[in-house]
Design an enzyme around this catalytic site. Sequence first.
Site, PDB file in Angstrom:
ATOM      1  N   SER B  58       0.810  -1.215   0.000  1.00 56.95           N
ATOM      2  CA  SER B  58       0.000   0.000   0.000  1.00 56.95           C
ATOM      3  C   SER B  58       0.844   1.266   0.000  1.00 56.95           C
ATOM      4  O   SER B  58       0.322   2.359  -0.169  1.00 56.95           O
ATOM      5  CB  SER B  58      -0.955   0.005   1.193  1.00 56.95           C
ATOM      6  OG  SER B  58      -0.259   0.287   2.377  1.00 56.95           O
ATOM      7  N   LYS B  95       1.114   4.641   6.823  1.00 57.63           N
ATOM      8  CA  LYS B  95       0.477   5.536   5.865  1.00 57.63           C
ATOM      9  C   LYS B  95       1.172   6.890   5.941  1.00 57.63           C
ATOM     10  O   LYS B  95       1.920   7.162   6.867  1.00 57.63           O
ATOM     11  CB  LYS B  95      -1.024   5.717   6.208  1.00 57.63           C
ATOM     12  CG  LYS B  95      -1.869   4.455   6.048  1.00 57.63           C
ATOM     13  CD  LYS B  95      -2.075   4.078   4.589  1.00 57.63           C
ATOM     14  CE  LYS B  95      -2.763   2.725   4.415  1.00 57.63           C
ATOM     15  NZ  LYS B  95      -1.881   1.582   4.679  1.00 57.63           N
TER      16      LYS B  95
END
Lengths: 428, 138
Positions: B58, B95
Amino acid sequence: MTISSVEAIALIDANNFYASCEQSINPHLRNRPVVILSNNDGCIIARSPEARALKIKMGIPYFKEKERLNNLDVAVLSSNYSLYADISKRLMNLLKNYCEEMEIYSIDEAFVSILRPNDKNLYPWARKLRTLTYQNLGITLTIGIGENKVRAKVANKLAKNIDYSAGIFDLARTKDENTYFKGISVDKIWGIGKQTSNWLQSKGIRNAQELRDMKENEIFKKLGVVGKRLQLELKGYKCLPIIKSNKPKREIQVSRSFGTPISKLEDLTQALAIYAIKASAKMRSQNLKTSAISVFVRSSKYSSQNYQRSFHRKLINPTDNTNVILKIVVALSKEIYNPEYKLSKAGVLMQDLTNCQYLQKSIINYKSQEDIKKSENLMKTIDSLNKKYNNNAITWAITKKPREWTINRNLSSRTSTTDIRKIPTIVI
Amino acid sequence: MDSFGLTSERLKIPLLSDSISAGFPSPADDYAEENIDLNEHLISNPFSTFFLRVKGESMLNAGIKDKDLIIVDKSLRAKPGNIVIAMIDGEFTIKRLSIKNNELYLKAENHNYPDFRFQNHIDVQIWGVVIYSIHSHL
């Protein structure tokens, strides 16, 4: 022995240390009840606050509670001491930067000295330390502040007991100390053992206030200078110094409890050999050599016959060579062995340690310098291979026979902050 | 620094070595005996720095790939733009801490993965700031 208002002593300890270490590196365990088991998964030795809230008790055998813990969805973990030792080291190094002097008192607590600022208020300092430790390590601290060690201990207890304290209590800044002292029973005071506590109770001394105000000569007569110091510290005098703990280690011990008790000589020899190999490698990593080797054994605490022995051997030339140490330990294992007893624990102890750099060349040396150099190089090679691949990539044949006695650690989290092969994995 | 458990092995790269076996001492001897120690250069807060291993893709566009090793400093205050380790409802994730319309959120660096908005979760905590990622090219 002085009353000092400038320098304060704080006792700082980590709450639920083992459980907090696990929760801080494993998000699955956050906000969940967690208990940690002793070696061999025997007893519950640590609980997270969530587990405390469920009234799970300390020290009880795991098998008795297994079903209940399961029903309550409690996370049960074997102890992971290398993790706790690493977090402890990080914690102490962090604290060190925020105090004058520090005495590491145990894996999760330290006495520190700290100068009071002009307004005498140490609460901002303590709050900062708590925030920092929580952010950097995920560990929550309790900080008790007083004029000396005994009062810092008392303050720490108060910080834990009083709901609105937010983990910090400064005994020097309370208006009515007596109200707090009355709430602390004598057996909860640092340095008061069970017998002393019984004696005090029989004299009608029940709490910290009564102990502080008790007749001095009465305490001195019964408890000597130790008791006198304790009372003086309760009054606010400083008698016990901060002991900075940077002494080099004097001995190295490797010992374990057996998963199942052993009674065969070959099992005992094998176990002691494995510990000897470990202890030797430990010595080399710290540049130490031993000149006194002990082995010790103990029978099960639960068996009716009690057997406890230790044997030792002195060496002329200090050594860190596994081959030399193994030979001695194997010989000692035969001496100490007694077929009549089932053994539940054994260990080796390396004493009279000297630092290699201060080592004197011995006049009596049976081996040529060349031979010594050769075996030193062999040890170096083995150590570096084991460091690179894994702890037992290269070892001695005696360790490789099938074992029936190893320690049970079935529920270990296995996560590590010190071994790159076991660091946490993040799925992203 | 190895004893703080950051790495199991120090990486030592000799800068220069004296290979003269006899005769005159090397004129370079006085100048070169240090090794490059990556701990020293990459890690400024050893007591709050942790290593973690990544699994997943991701964060591909940020250069963080599957199986990479990441170095995380927990003492740093996360700022928008930093890549962070967050704990979201009991799971770790990596993230980029980002800001859009005055609202902080956690941005995935790969179109195939969702972003995280703080208000959609009960328990969000920034665990630490990623300071380096190490990728093997072998």
